[in-house]
Design an enzyme around this catalytic site. Structure first.
Site, PDB file in Angstrom:
ATOM      1  N   CYS A  33       1.689 104.172   3.365  1.00 41.98           N
ATOM      2  CA  CYS A  33       2.336 103.223   2.439  1.00 41.98           C
ATOM      3  C   CYS A  33       3.706 103.773   2.026  1.00 41.98           C
ATOM      4  O   CYS A  33       3.789 104.742   1.259  1.00 41.98           O
ATOM      5  CB  CYS A  33       1.412 103.028   1.244  1.00 41.98           C
ATOM      6  SG  CYS A  33       2.195 102.360  -0.221  1.00 41.98           S
ATOM      7  N   CYS A  36       4.525 103.954  -1.711  1.00 43.77           N
ATOM      8  CA  CYS A  36       3.742 105.004  -2.383  1.00 43.77           C
ATOM      9  C   CYS A  36       4.444 106.347  -2.241  1.00 43.77           C
ATOM     10  O   CYS A  36       4.538 107.127  -3.194  1.00 43.77           O
ATOM     11  CB  CYS A  36       2.346 105.140  -1.764  1.00 43.77           C
ATOM     12  SG  CYS A  36       1.361 103.649  -1.843  1.00 43.77           S
TER      13      CYS A  36
END
Lengths: 108, 308
Positions: A33, A36
Protein backbone atom coordinates in the site's frame (compact mmCIF):
# COMPACT_ATOMS: atom_id res chain seq x y z
CA UNK A 1 11.04 2.56 10.90
CA UNK A 2 10.98 4.20 14.27
CA UNK A 3 11.92 1.76 17.01
CA UNK A 4 9.27 3.30 19.24
CA UNK A 5 6.45 2.16 16.97
CA UNK A 6 6.15 -1.53 17.65
CA UNK A 7 4.80 -3.96 15.09
CA UNK A 8 2.29 -6.23 16.79
CA UNK A 9 0.53 -9.40 15.67
CA UNK A 10 -2.96 -10.79 16.19
CA UNK A 11 -1.91 -12.59 19.40
CA UNK A 12 -0.50 -9.47 21.02
CA UNK A 13 -3.44 -7.21 20.12
CA UNK A 14 -5.37 -7.73 23.34
CA UNK A 15 -2.45 -7.18 25.71
CA UNK A 16 -0.77 -4.37 23.75
CA UNK A 17 -3.87 -2.47 22.67
CA UNK A 18 -7.09 -3.40 24.46
CA UNK A 19 -5.43 -3.65 27.90
CA UNK A 20 -3.05 -0.74 27.47
CA UNK A 21 -3.07 1.93 30.17
CA UNK A 22 -2.25 4.61 27.61
CA UNK A 23 -4.47 5.42 24.63
CA UNK A 24 -3.25 3.57 21.54
CA UNK A 25 -3.09 4.56 17.89
CA UNK A 26 -3.13 1.44 15.72
CA UNK A 27 -1.84 1.90 12.17
CA UNK A 28 -3.22 -0.85 9.91
CA UNK A 29 -0.93 -1.11 6.91
CA UNK A 30 0.58 -3.40 4.29
CA UNK A 31 3.81 -3.33 2.30
CA UNK A 32 1.90 -3.14 -1.03
CA UNK A 33 0.00 0.00 0.00
CA UNK A 34 1.79 3.12 -1.29
CA UNK A 35 -0.07 5.65 0.88
CA UNK A 36 0.60 3.49 3.98
CA UNK A 37 4.34 3.66 3.32
CA UNK A 38 4.14 7.34 2.41
CA UNK A 39 2.50 8.38 5.69
CA UNK A 40 4.86 6.30 7.85
CA UNK A 41 7.38 9.16 8.39
CA UNK A 42 4.52 11.48 9.42
CA UNK A 43 3.30 8.94 11.96
CA UNK A 44 6.83 8.51 13.28
CA UNK A 45 7.09 12.29 13.72
CA UNK A 46 3.79 12.30 15.64
CA UNK A 47 5.05 9.47 17.83
CA UNK A 48 8.02 11.64 18.82
CA UNK A 49 5.76 14.60 19.66
CA UNK A 50 3.34 12.55 21.74
CA UNK A 51 5.73 10.03 23.34
CA UNK A 52 4.50 9.01 26.79
CA UNK A 53 0.97 10.28 26.17
CA UNK A 54 -0.21 7.85 23.51
CA UNK A 55 1.20 4.55 22.36
CA UNK A 56 1.74 3.91 18.65
CA UNK A 57 1.58 0.41 17.16
CA UNK A 58 1.41 -1.01 13.66
CA UNK A 59 -0.50 -4.07 12.40
CA UNK A 60 0.50 -5.60 9.07
CA UNK A 61 -2.87 -6.72 7.63
CA UNK A 62 -1.21 -9.24 5.32
CA UNK A 63 0.37 -11.19 8.15
CA UNK A 64 -2.44 -10.68 10.65
CA UNK A 65 -5.87 -11.32 9.13
CA UNK A 66 -7.84 -11.74 12.36
CA UNK A 67 -7.64 -8.21 13.78
CA UNK A 68 -8.55 -6.39 10.53
CA UNK A 69 -11.49 -8.76 10.07
CA UNK A 70 -12.68 -8.17 13.63
CA UNK A 71 -12.74 -4.41 12.98
CA UNK A 72 -14.19 -4.85 9.46
CA UNK A 73 -11.28 -3.08 7.80
CA UNK A 74 -11.64 -2.94 4.02
CA UNK A 75 -9.35 -0.03 3.29
CA UNK A 76 -5.86 1.02 4.33
CA UNK A 77 -4.25 3.02 5.67
CA UNK A 78 -6.74 2.90 8.54
CA UNK A 79 -5.83 4.41 11.89
CA UNK A 80 -7.92 3.37 14.89
CA UNK A 81 -7.57 5.18 18.22
CA UNK A 82 -8.28 2.98 21.23
CA UNK A 83 -8.94 4.26 24.72
CA UNK A 84 -9.64 1.85 27.59
CA UNK A 85 -10.11 -0.95 25.08
CA UNK A 86 -12.77 0.92 23.12
CA UNK A 87 -12.59 2.59 19.72
CA UNK A 88 -12.38 6.35 20.33
CA UNK A 89 -11.82 7.48 16.75
CA UNK A 90 -11.06 6.08 13.32
CA UNK A 91 -9.46 7.63 10.22
CA UNK A 92 -9.34 5.95 6.83
CA UNK A 93 -7.09 7.05 3.99
CA UNK A 94 -4.33 9.60 3.77
CA UNK A 95 -5.12 12.78 5.67
CA UNK A 96 -3.22 15.93 6.58
CA UNK A 97 -0.85 15.78 9.55
CA UNK A 98 -2.89 18.60 11.13
CA UNK A 99 -5.99 16.34 11.04
CA UNK A 100 -4.10 13.55 12.80
CA UNK A 101 -2.91 15.97 15.48
CA UNK A 102 -6.47 17.13 15.97
CA UNK A 103 -7.66 13.54 16.37
CA UNK A 104 -4.89 12.75 18.87
CA UNK A 105 -5.62 15.91 20.89
CA UNK A 106 -9.28 14.89 20.87
CA UNK A 107 -8.67 11.62 22.71
CA UNK A 108 -5.99 12.75 25.17
CA UNK B 1 15.23 44.34 -1.83
CA UNK B 2 12.83 43.56 1.00
CA UNK B 3 13.83 40.76 3.36
CA UNK B 4 11.63 37.67 3.38
CA UNK B 5 11.94 34.28 5.07
CA UNK B 6 12.12 32.61 1.65
CA UNK B 7 12.63 33.34 -2.03
CA UNK B 8 10.19 30.59 -2.95
CA UNK B 9 7.53 28.58 -1.15
CA UNK B 10 6.30 25.46 -2.93
CA UNK B 11 2.80 24.35 -1.86
CA UNK B 12 2.42 20.62 -2.48
CA UNK B 13 4.67 17.55 -2.65
CA UNK B 14 3.52 15.64 -5.74
CA UNK B 15 5.57 15.26 -8.93
CA UNK B 16 5.14 18.96 -9.85
CA UNK B 17 6.13 20.12 -6.36
CA UNK B 18 9.15 17.83 -6.13
CA UNK B 19 10.30 18.88 -9.61
CA UNK B 20 9.95 22.55 -8.67
CA UNK B 21 12.01 21.70 -5.59
CA UNK B 22 14.71 19.98 -7.67
CA UNK B 23 15.03 22.98 -9.99
CA UNK B 24 14.92 25.53 -7.17
CA UNK B 25 17.48 23.63 -5.06
CA UNK B 26 19.85 23.45 -8.03
CA UNK B 27 19.34 27.19 -8.59
CA UNK B 28 20.39 27.66 -4.95
CA UNK B 29 17.15 29.49 -4.14
CA UNK B 30 16.15 29.89 -0.52
CA UNK B 31 13.21 27.49 -0.82
CA UNK B 32 10.88 25.38 1.29
CA UNK B 33 8.30 22.81 0.19
CA UNK B 34 5.18 22.34 2.32
CA UNK B 35 3.23 19.11 2.00
CA UNK B 36 0.17 18.52 4.19
CA UNK B 37 0.18 14.73 4.39
CA UNK B 38 3.02 12.86 2.70
CA UNK B 39 5.19 13.67 -0.33
CA UNK B 40 4.35 11.80 -3.52
CA UNK B 41 0.95 13.08 -4.52
CA UNK B 42 -1.70 11.18 -6.44
CA UNK B 43 0.97 9.10 -8.16
CA UNK B 44 1.56 6.98 -5.05
CA UNK B 45 -1.86 5.33 -5.35
CA UNK B 46 -1.28 4.41 -8.99
CA UNK B 47 -0.50 0.75 -9.47
CA UNK B 48 1.63 1.01 -12.59
CA UNK B 49 2.96 3.83 -14.74
CA UNK B 50 4.14 3.11 -18.25
CA UNK B 51 3.91 6.52 -19.92
CA UNK B 52 6.68 8.26 -17.96
CA UNK B 53 9.87 8.07 -20.03
CA UNK B 54 12.98 6.46 -18.65
CA UNK B 55 11.35 3.34 -17.22
CA UNK B 56 11.17 0.90 -20.15
CA UNK B 57 9.35 -1.77 -18.12
CA UNK B 58 7.09 0.68 -16.31
CA UNK B 59 7.30 1.52 -12.62
CA UNK B 60 4.88 1.49 -9.69
CA UNK B 61 3.47 4.86 -8.74
CA UNK B 62 4.87 4.60 -5.24
CA UNK B 63 8.37 3.80 -6.48
CA UNK B 64 8.32 6.68 -8.96
CA UNK B 65 7.14 9.10 -6.26
CA UNK B 66 9.82 7.85 -3.88
CA UNK B 67 12.55 8.29 -6.50
CA UNK B 68 11.43 11.88 -7.12
CA UNK B 69 11.37 12.52 -3.37
CA UNK B 70 14.86 11.08 -2.88
CA UNK B 71 16.20 13.09 -5.82
CA UNK B 72 14.83 16.30 -4.28
CA UNK B 73 16.22 15.37 -0.84
CA UNK B 74 19.64 14.50 -2.29
CA UNK B 75 19.80 18.00 -3.75
CA UNK B 76 19.11 19.45 -0.31
CA UNK B 77 15.48 20.49 -0.69
CA UNK B 78 13.89 21.48 2.61
CA UNK B 79 10.56 19.60 2.90
CA UNK B 80 8.20 20.21 5.82
CA UNK B 81 4.91 18.47 6.62
CA UNK B 82 2.66 21.48 7.08
CA UNK B 83 -0.84 22.37 5.95
CA UNK B 84 -0.99 25.71 4.10
CA UNK B 85 -4.25 27.29 5.26
CA UNK B 86 -4.17 30.56 3.29
CA UNK B 87 -1.97 32.97 1.34
CA UNK B 88 -2.03 36.76 1.66
CA UNK B 89 -0.59 39.13 -0.90
CA UNK B 90 0.89 42.48 0.14
CA UNK B 91 2.45 43.95 -2.98
CA UNK B 92 5.54 41.94 -3.82
CA UNK B 93 5.56 40.10 -0.49
CA UNK B 94 3.38 37.05 0.07
CA UNK B 95 2.54 35.61 3.46
CA UNK B 96 1.93 31.87 3.61
CA UNK B 97 -0.12 30.85 6.64
CA UNK B 98 0.42 27.41 8.16
CA UNK B 99 -2.13 27.39 10.97
CA UNK B 100 0.19 27.93 13.92
CA UNK B 101 2.79 30.04 12.12
CA UNK B 102 3.30 32.01 8.94
CA UNK B 103 6.24 32.73 6.65
CA UNK B 104 7.00 35.51 4.16
CA UNK B 105 8.24 34.86 0.66
CA UNK B 106 8.91 36.60 -2.63
CA UNK B 107 7.30 33.91 -4.77
CA UNK B 108 4.94 30.97 -4.40
CA UNK B 109 4.40 27.99 -6.67
CA UNK B 110 1.02 26.31 -6.13
CA UNK B 111 1.29 22.61 -6.88
CA UNK B 112 -1.39 21.37 -4.51
CA UNK B 113 -2.77 18.96 -7.10
CA UNK B 114 -6.20 17.45 -7.09
CA UNK B 115 -8.30 14.87 -5.29
CA UNK B 116 -10.67 12.25 -6.68
CA UNK B 117 -14.16 13.51 -7.44
CA UNK B 118 -17.00 12.00 -5.46
CA UNK B 119 -20.29 10.70 -6.81
CA UNK B 120 -22.32 12.47 -4.10
CA UNK B 121 -25.02 9.83 -4.06
CA UNK B 122 -24.56 9.05 -0.37
CA UNK B 123 -21.40 6.97 -0.76
CA UNK B 124 -19.53 8.81 2.01
CA UNK B 125 -21.13 6.63 4.70
CA UNK B 126 -19.48 3.64 3.02
CA UNK B 127 -15.97 5.11 2.83
CA UNK B 128 -13.59 2.37 3.89
CA UNK B 129 -16.58 0.02 3.98
CA UNK B 130 -16.58 -0.87 0.32
CA UNK B 131 -16.21 2.54 -1.28
CA UNK B 132 -12.65 3.26 -2.39
CA UNK B 133 -10.58 5.53 -4.61
CA UNK B 134 -7.41 3.43 -4.34
CA UNK B 135 -7.11 0.01 -5.98
CA UNK B 136 -3.55 -0.58 -4.79
CA UNK B 137 -4.57 0.13 -1.18
CA UNK B 138 -7.84 -1.73 -1.01
CA UNK B 139 -7.93 -4.20 -3.92
CA UNK B 140 -6.64 -7.14 -1.85
CA UNK B 141 -9.62 -6.79 0.55
CA UNK B 142 -11.92 -7.76 -2.35
CA UNK B 143 -10.35 -11.09 -3.23
CA UNK B 144 -12.93 -13.33 -4.98
CA UNK B 145 -15.62 -10.69 -4.55
CA UNK B 146 -17.70 -8.76 -7.06
CA UNK B 147 -17.02 -5.03 -7.39
CA UNK B 148 -18.25 -2.08 -9.38
CA UNK B 149 -15.89 0.53 -10.81
CA UNK B 150 -17.09 3.89 -12.10
CA UNK B 151 -15.49 5.89 -14.90
CA UNK B 152 -14.08 5.52 -18.39
CA UNK B 153 -10.79 7.42 -18.45
CA UNK B 154 -7.22 6.17 -18.10
CA UNK B 155 -7.34 5.86 -14.32
CA UNK B 156 -10.64 3.97 -14.27
CA UNK B 157 -9.55 1.46 -16.89
CA UNK B 158 -5.96 1.00 -15.66
CA UNK B 159 -7.03 0.47 -12.05
CA UNK B 160 -9.94 -1.80 -13.05
CA UNK B 161 -7.51 -4.06 -14.89
CA UNK B 162 -5.32 -4.11 -11.77
CA UNK B 163 -8.33 -5.04 -9.60
CA UNK B 164 -8.98 -8.16 -11.71
CA UNK B 165 -5.89 -9.68 -10.07
CA UNK B 166 -8.08 -10.01 -6.98
CA UNK B 167 -11.78 -9.81 -7.76
CA UNK B 168 -14.04 -12.48 -9.21
CA UNK B 169 -15.94 -10.01 -11.39
CA UNK B 170 -15.79 -6.28 -12.11
CA UNK B 171 -18.57 -4.20 -13.63
CA UNK B 172 -17.21 -0.99 -15.16
CA UNK B 173 -19.96 1.62 -15.20
CA UNK B 174 -19.46 4.30 -17.82
CA UNK B 175 -21.80 7.16 -18.70
CA UNK B 176 -20.95 7.10 -22.41
CA UNK B 177 -21.07 4.50 -25.19
CA UNK B 178 -17.29 4.31 -25.51
CA UNK B 179 -14.29 4.61 -23.20
CA UNK B 180 -12.12 7.72 -23.07
CA UNK B 181 -9.06 5.79 -21.91
CA UNK B 182 -6.07 5.50 -24.22
CA UNK B 183 -6.36 2.71 -26.82
CA UNK B 184 -3.83 0.29 -25.29
CA UNK B 185 -5.82 0.28 -22.04
CA UNK B 186 -9.13 -0.18 -23.89
CA UNK B 187 -7.71 -3.21 -25.70
CA UNK B 188 -6.60 -4.76 -22.42
CA UNK B 189 -9.98 -4.11 -20.80
CA UNK B 190 -11.92 -5.65 -23.70
CA UNK B 191 -9.70 -8.74 -23.59
CA UNK B 192 -10.12 -9.19 -19.83
CA UNK B 193 -12.76 -11.87 -19.06
CA UNK B 194 -13.48 -10.50 -15.58
CA UNK B 195 -14.43 -7.03 -16.81
CA UNK B 196 -17.97 -6.34 -18.00
CA UNK B 197 -18.60 -2.79 -19.19
CA UNK B 198 -22.03 -1.32 -18.48
CA UNK B 199 -22.46 1.43 -21.10
CA UNK B 200 -24.47 4.67 -20.91
CA UNK B 201 -24.95 4.23 -17.19
CA UNK B 202 -24.29 5.93 -13.87
CA UNK B 203 -24.28 4.75 -10.26
CA UNK B 204 -27.42 6.18 -8.68
CA UNK B 205 -27.18 4.71 -5.19
CA UNK B 206 -25.82 2.00 -2.94
CA UNK B 207 -26.92 0.22 0.17
CA UNK B 208 -25.85 -2.31 2.74
CA UNK B 209 -26.21 -2.92 6.46
CA UNK B 210 -22.61 -2.24 7.57
CA UNK B 211 -20.76 -2.19 4.25
CA UNK B 212 -21.66 -2.02 0.57
CA UNK B 213 -23.84 -4.95 -0.51
CA UNK B 214 -25.70 -3.53 -3.43
CA UNK B 215 -24.93 -0.88 -6.08
CA UNK B 216 -27.78 0.70 -8.06
CA UNK B 217 -27.05 1.51 -11.68
CA UNK B 218 -29.22 3.66 -13.96
CA UNK B 219 -29.08 3.64 -17.74
CA UNK B 220 -29.19 7.32 -18.69
CA UNK B 221 -30.65 6.59 -22.11
CA UNK B 222 -33.53 4.36 -21.06
CA UNK B 223 -33.87 5.47 -17.44
CA UNK B 224 -33.95 1.82 -16.44
CA UNK B 225 -32.46 0.96 -13.02
CA UNK B 226 -30.91 -2.30 -11.93
CA UNK B 227 -29.12 -3.55 -8.84
CA UNK B 228 -25.71 -5.15 -8.93
CA UNK B 229 -24.81 -7.30 -5.95
CA UNK B 230 -21.31 -6.03 -5.22
CA UNK B 231 -19.16 -5.67 -2.11
CA UNK B 232 -17.03 -2.83 -3.44
CA UNK B 233 -17.42 0.36 -5.40
CA UNK B 234 -14.28 2.02 -6.80
CA UNK B 235 -14.75 5.58 -8.03
CA UNK B 236 -12.58 7.14 -10.76
CA UNK B 237 -14.70 9.86 -12.35
CA UNK B 238 -12.07 12.57 -12.53
CA UNK B 239 -10.47 14.98 -10.13
CA UNK B 240 -11.27 18.17 -8.31
CA UNK B 241 -8.47 20.70 -7.62
CA UNK B 242 -7.16 21.30 -4.10
CA UNK B 243 -7.62 25.07 -4.18
CA UNK B 244 -10.13 25.81 -1.39
CA UNK B 245 -7.33 27.21 0.83
CA UNK B 246 -6.71 29.97 -1.73
CA UNK B 247 -10.12 31.61 -1.32
CA UNK B 248 -10.44 34.20 -4.07
CA UNK B 249 -6.76 35.23 -4.16
CA UNK B 250 -6.25 33.78 -7.66
CA UNK B 251 -8.48 33.66 -10.72
CA UNK B 252 -9.86 30.19 -11.29
CA UNK B 253 -12.27 28.52 -13.67
CA UNK B 254 -15.71 27.28 -12.59
CA UNK B 255 -14.20 23.98 -11.47
CA UNK B 256 -11.64 25.71 -9.20
CA UNK B 257 -8.63 25.08 -11.47
CA UNK B 258 -6.15 28.00 -11.48
CA UNK B 259 -5.76 30.02 -14.67
CA UNK B 260 -2.17 30.40 -15.84
CA UNK B 261 -0.40 31.52 -19.00
CA UNK B 262 2.35 29.53 -20.70
CA UNK B 263 4.88 30.83 -18.15
CA UNK B 264 2.72 29.36 -15.34
CA UNK B 265 1.95 32.89 -14.11
CA UNK B 266 -1.37 33.22 -12.28
CA UNK B 267 -3.48 36.35 -11.95
CA UNK B 268 -1.21 37.51 -9.08
CA UNK B 269 2.38 38.48 -9.99
CA UNK B 270 4.84 36.29 -8.10
CA UNK B 271 2.40 33.41 -7.63
CA UNK B 272 2.70 30.56 -10.09
CA UNK B 273 0.82 27.29 -10.54
CA UNK B 274 1.84 23.97 -12.10
CA UNK B 275 0.47 20.49 -12.64
CA UNK B 276 -3.06 19.19 -12.10
CA UNK B 277 -4.12 22.23 -10.08
CA UNK B 278 -4.06 24.53 -13.11
CA UNK B 279 -6.23 24.67 -16.21
CA UNK B 280 -4.06 22.31 -18.21
CA UNK B 281 -5.37 20.36 -21.21
CA UNK B 282 -3.58 17.20 -20.04
CA UNK B 283 -3.23 15.96 -16.48
CA UNK B 284 -0.24 13.66 -16.55
CA UNK B 285 2.96 13.32 -14.52
CA UNK B 286 5.01 14.16 -17.59
CA UNK B 287 3.15 17.45 -18.15
CA UNK B 288 3.13 18.34 -14.44
CA UNK B 289 6.90 18.10 -14.16
CA UNK B 290 7.36 20.21 -17.31
CA UNK B 291 5.05 22.88 -15.90
CA UNK B 292 7.05 22.92 -12.67
CA UNK B 293 10.39 23.56 -14.38
CA UNK B 294 8.84 26.52 -16.23
CA UNK B 295 7.29 27.83 -13.01
CA UNK B 296 10.69 27.92 -11.26
CA UNK B 297 12.24 29.76 -14.21
CA UNK B 298 9.40 32.31 -14.02
CA UNK B 299 9.85 32.66 -10.26
CA UNK B 300 13.55 33.40 -10.73
CA UNK B 301 12.73 36.05 -13.35
CA UNK B 302 10.18 37.61 -11.02
CA UNK B 303 12.73 37.90 -8.19
CA UNK B 304 15.38 39.39 -10.49
CA UNK B 305 12.92 42.09 -11.54
CA UNK B 306 11.55 42.96 -8.11
CA UNK B 307 11.30 46.70 -7.45
CA UNK B 308 12.26 46.99 -3.80
Amino acid sequence: MSENIIEIDDDAFESEVLKSNLPVLVDFWAPWCGPCRAIAPTIEALEKSYAGKIKFVKVNVDENPLTPTKYAIQAIPTLIFFKDGQIADQITGMVAKAKLEEAIEGIL
Amino acid sequence: MKQTDYDLVIVGGGPAGLTAGIYAARARMNVVLYEKAAPGGQVIVSDWIENYPGFPDGISGYDLGEKMLNQAKNLGLNIEIEDVTSIQVDGEIKTVNLGKKSVSTKTVIIVSGASPKKLNIGESQFMGKGVSFCATCDGPFFRDKTVVAVGGGDTAVQESIFLTKFVKKLYLIHRRGELRATKILQERAHKNDKIEIVWDSVVSGMDGLFAVENVRVRNIKTGEEKDIKAQGCFIWIGITPNTAFLGDVLKMDDGGFIYTNENMETSVPGIFAAGDVRTTPLKQIVTAVGDAAIAVMSAEHYIENMQD
